[in-house]
Design a protein around this motif. Structure first.
Motif, PDB file in Angstrom:
ATOM      1  N   LEU A 117       0.823  -1.209   0.000  1.00 44.04           N
ATOM      2  CA  LEU A 117       0.000   0.000   0.000  1.00 44.04           C
ATOM      3  C   LEU A 117       0.858   1.261   0.000  1.00 44.04           C
ATOM      4  CD1 LEU A 117      -2.772   1.362   0.177  1.00 44.04           C
ATOM      5  CD2 LEU A 117      -2.652   1.100   2.672  1.00 44.04           C
ATOM      6  N   HIS A 118       1.931   1.251   0.783  1.00 44.34           N
ATOM      7  CA  HIS A 118       2.821   2.414   0.840  1.00 44.34           C
ATOM      8  C   HIS A 118       3.421   2.693  -0.533  1.00 44.34           C
ATOM      9  CE1 HIS A 118       5.825   5.241   2.317  1.00 44.34           C
ATOM     10  NE2 HIS A 118       6.737   4.535   1.661  1.00 44.34           N
ATOM     11  N   ARG A 119       3.883   1.665  -1.221  1.00 46.11           N
ATOM     12  CA  ARG A 119       4.474   1.865  -2.544  1.00 46.11           C
ATOM     13  C   ARG A 119       3.451   2.402  -3.533  1.00 46.11           C
ATOM     14  NH1 ARG A 119       8.729  -3.033  -4.018  1.00 46.11           N
ATOM     15  NH2 ARG A 119       9.922  -2.986  -2.062  1.00 46.11           N
ATOM     16  N   MET A 120       2.253   1.876  -3.472  1.00 45.13           N
ATOM     17  CA  MET A 120       1.202   2.318  -4.388  1.00 45.13           C
ATOM     18  C   MET A 120       0.804   3.763  -4.116  1.00 45.13           C
ATOM     19  SD  MET A 120       0.187  -0.151  -6.557  1.00 45.13           S
ATOM     20  CE  MET A 120      -1.546   0.152  -6.866  1.00 45.13           C
ATOM     21  N   ASN A 121       0.655   4.112  -2.860  1.00 44.13           N
ATOM     22  CA  ASN A 121       0.307   5.492  -2.518  1.00 44.13           C
ATOM     23  C   ASN A 121       1.396   6.456  -2.955  1.00 44.13           C
ATOM     24  OD1 ASN A 121      -2.228   5.073  -1.388  1.00 44.13           O
ATOM     25  ND2 ASN A 121      -1.415   4.718   0.664  1.00 44.13           N
ATOM     26  N   ALA A 122       2.641   6.057  -2.750  1.00 44.46           N
ATOM     27  CA  ALA A 122       3.753   6.924  -3.124  1.00 44.46           C
ATOM     28  C   ALA A 122       3.809   7.141  -4.631  1.00 44.46           C
ATOM     29  CB  ALA A 122       5.072   6.327  -2.624  1.00 44.46           C
ATOM     30  N   ALA A 140      -5.539 -15.432   4.284  1.00 48.26           N
ATOM     31  CA  ALA A 140      -5.745 -16.000   5.616  1.00 48.26           C
ATOM     32  C   ALA A 140      -6.645 -15.095   6.455  1.00 48.26           C
ATOM     33  CB  ALA A 140      -4.402 -16.166   6.322  1.00 48.26           C
ATOM     34  N   PRO A 141      -7.542 -15.663   7.240  1.00 40.45           N
ATOM     35  CA  PRO A 141      -8.386 -14.849   8.119  1.00 40.45           C
ATOM     36  C   PRO A 141      -7.580 -13.971   9.063  1.00 40.45           C
ATOM     37  CG  PRO A 141      -9.176 -17.122   8.036  1.00 40.45           C
ATOM     38  CD  PRO A 141      -7.853 -17.096   7.327  1.00 40.45           C
ATOM     39  N   GLU A 142      -6.405 -14.439   9.451  1.00 38.92           N
ATOM     40  CA  GLU A 142      -5.568 -13.658  10.368  1.00 38.92           C
ATOM     41  C   GLU A 142      -5.160 -12.319   9.752  1.00 38.92           C
ATOM     42  OE1 GLU A 142      -5.096 -18.006  11.333  1.00 38.92           O
ATOM     43  OE2 GLU A 142      -5.077 -16.793   9.493  1.00 38.92           O
ATOM     44  N   LEU A 143      -4.917 -12.306   8.429  1.00 34.81           N
ATOM     45  CA  LEU A 143      -4.559 -11.050   7.771  1.00 34.81           C
ATOM     46  C   LEU A 143      -5.791 -10.171   7.571  1.00 34.81           C
ATOM     47  CD1 LEU A 143      -2.572  -9.145   6.486  1.00 34.81           C
ATOM     48  CD2 LEU A 143      -2.790 -10.418   4.340  1.00 34.81           C
ATOM     49  N   ILE A 144      -6.925 -10.766   7.237  1.00 34.40           N
ATOM     50  CA  ILE A 144      -8.150  -9.979   7.088  1.00 34.40           C
ATOM     51  C   ILE A 144      -8.398  -9.156   8.350  1.00 34.40           C
ATOM     52  CG2 ILE A 144     -10.665 -10.103   6.866  1.00 34.40           C
ATOM     53  CD1 ILE A 144     -10.300 -12.537   5.084  1.00 34.40           C
ATOM     54  N   ALA A 145      -8.190  -9.775   9.494  1.00 37.28           N
ATOM     55  CA  ALA A 145      -8.436  -9.097  10.768  1.00 37.28           C
ATOM     56  C   ALA A 145      -7.506  -7.913  10.986  1.00 37.28           C
ATOM     57  CB  ALA A 145      -8.287 -10.088  11.921  1.00 37.28           C
ATOM     58  N   GLU A 146      -6.359  -7.895  10.287  1.00 39.45           N
ATOM     59  CA  GLU A 146      -5.364  -6.839  10.511  1.00 39.45           C
ATOM     60  C   GLU A 146      -5.275  -5.838   9.358  1.00 39.45           C
ATOM     61  OE1 GLU A 146      -3.796  -6.437  13.305  1.00 39.45           O
ATOM     62  OE2 GLU A 146      -4.620  -8.272  14.190  1.00 39.45           O
ATOM     63  N   LEU A 147      -6.048  -6.019   8.291  1.00 39.19           N
ATOM     64  CA  LEU A 147      -5.890  -5.155   7.123  1.00 39.19           C
ATOM     65  C   LEU A 147      -6.165  -3.685   7.430  1.00 39.19           C
ATOM     66  CD1 LEU A 147      -7.326  -7.221   4.122  1.00 39.19           C
ATOM     67  CD2 LEU A 147      -4.955  -6.494   4.479  1.00 39.19           C
ATOM     68  N   ALA A 148      -7.163  -3.408   8.250  1.00 39.28           N
ATOM     69  CA  ALA A 148      -7.447  -2.010   8.589  1.00 39.28           C
ATOM     70  C   ALA A 148      -6.258  -1.377   9.301  1.00 39.28           C
ATOM     71  CB  ALA A 148      -8.709  -1.918   9.441  1.00 39.28           C
ATOM     72  N   ALA A 149      -5.612  -2.129  10.167  1.00 41.86           N
ATOM     73  CA  ALA A 149      -4.432  -1.607  10.863  1.00 41.86           C
ATOM     74  C   ALA A 149      -3.273  -1.386   9.899  1.00 41.86           C
ATOM     75  CB  ALA A 149      -4.016  -2.575  11.973  1.00 41.86           C
ATOM     76  N   CYS A 150      -3.290  -2.076   8.758  1.00 40.86           N
ATOM     77  CA  CYS A 150      -2.257  -1.905   7.734  1.00 40.86           C
ATOM     78  C   CYS A 150      -2.548  -0.715   6.832  1.00 40.86           C
ATOM     79  CB  CYS A 150      -2.144  -3.165   6.872  1.00 40.86           C
ATOM     80  SG  CYS A 150      -1.588  -4.645   7.748  1.00 40.86           S
ATOM     81  N   GLY A 151      -3.702  -0.078   7.018  1.00 39.20           N
ATOM     82  CA  GLY A 151      -4.047   1.091   6.221  1.00 39.20           C
ATOM     83  C   GLY A 151      -5.123   0.878   5.189  1.00 39.20           C
ATOM     84  N   PHE A 152      -5.660  -0.337   5.108  1.00 41.53           N
ATOM     85  CA  PHE A 152      -6.680  -0.644   4.111  1.00 41.53           C
ATOM     86  C   PHE A 152      -8.082  -0.413   4.677  1.00 41.53           C
ATOM     87  CE2 PHE A 152      -3.019  -3.118   2.767  1.00 41.53           C
ATOM     88  CZ  PHE A 152      -3.009  -2.894   1.389  1.00 41.53           C
ATOM     89  N   SER A 153      -8.987  -0.023   3.800  1.00 41.49           N
ATOM     90  CA  SER A 153     -10.393   0.104   4.184  1.00 41.49           C
ATOM     91  C   SER A 153     -11.281  -0.824   3.381  1.00 41.49           C
ATOM     92  CB  SER A 153     -10.869   1.546   3.992  1.00 41.49           C
ATOM     93  OG  SER A 153     -10.730   1.945   2.638  1.00 41.49           O
TER      94      SER A 153
END
Length: 257
Positions: A117-122, A140-153
């Protein structure tokens, strides 16, 4: 409808039935695996110019030609989505291909997703939507749960979504109709087959097997499709656009509303 193909009249009748039942007739379009401009991309962009339908182009951040894409896409109106990080298979031997399987550590997956996401935004600024598209449509469900914290909506994979918000702060709108016959010819399925798939999807919505509020997503692959495939798709887009009950959404209509 015969042989898995449908005619324009059959599609129109199915659209009429859904409209009469008060069902939304919203469609959106995603194309996967973009890294650089080239001859394979040109028929897709010609379709965009001819129809005005804005696609979501899922870009692989690692190895992308950011300058080339920025120059070629600047006047097209295309919206960009984050297609994983490197489109690299991390699945264990014998498992289906997946860049973000549950066998990877959550921290490692989050690092890759956030870096993508950072590379794409830049590179692209406001043309990039904070929507994560997992390669091979597996995550993986574990990543889905963390995507918002990674900057995704937003999240987009394949198949009827189980819920519109799979994690707090994360909206899901999937694609539903893949235009490539991956298990057979590995080529375009044909316009009649796409019409038939739309009819089946509309029937599933009426039967409660798919969520009525989720726009129906068409999934293309510009690296595989050839010019005559895009001409056929243009005919289908014209059929959809001609129906008064159909709305052709841009990705931002799906994810930012």
């Amino acid at each position: 409808m015969s042989g898995g193909a449908a005619t324009p009249d059959e599609l129109r009748r199915a659209l009429d039935a859904s409209a009469e039942a008060g069902r939304p007739l919203d469609f959106w379009w995603r194309d996967d695996d973009l890294q650089r401009p080239g001859a394979e991309l040109e028929p897709l962009l010609a379709l965009v110019g001819a129809t005005g339908w804005v696609p979501g182009l899922a870009v692989v951040p690692e190895g992308m030609d950011a300058d080339g894409l920025l120059a070629r896409l600047a006047e097209t109106g295309a919206e960009l989505l984050v297609h994983g990080f490197a489109h690299r298979n991390h699945a264990t031997a014998g498992a289906k291909k997946c860049e973000f399987p549950g066998t990877r550590s959550t921290d490692e997956m989050c690092r890759d997703a956030a870096q993508g996401l950072h590379r794409m935004n830049a590179a692209f600024g406001g043309s990039c939507l904070p929507c994560f598209v997992p390669p091979w449509n597996r995550i993986a469900p574990e990543l889905i749960a963390e995507l918002a914290a990674c900057g995704f909506s937003a999240l987009s994979a394949f198949g009827p979504r189980r819920t519109a918000e799979p994690a707090p702060g994360l909206k899901c709108v999937n694609t539903h109709i893949d235009l490539i016959d991956w298990r057979g010819t590995r080529r375009f399925v044909g316009i009649g087959a796409v019409r038939a798939a739309i009819i089946r999807h509309l029937a599933a919505v009426r039967a409660g097997g798919a969520e009525a509020e989720e726009p129906c997503g068409l999934l293309t692959h510009h690296l595989i499709m050839v010019e005559q495939d895009w001409h056929a798709l243009g005919v289908l887009v014209a059929e959809l656009a001609a129906h008064e009950g159909v709305r052709l959404f841009a990705p931002s209509d799906c994810f930012c509303s």
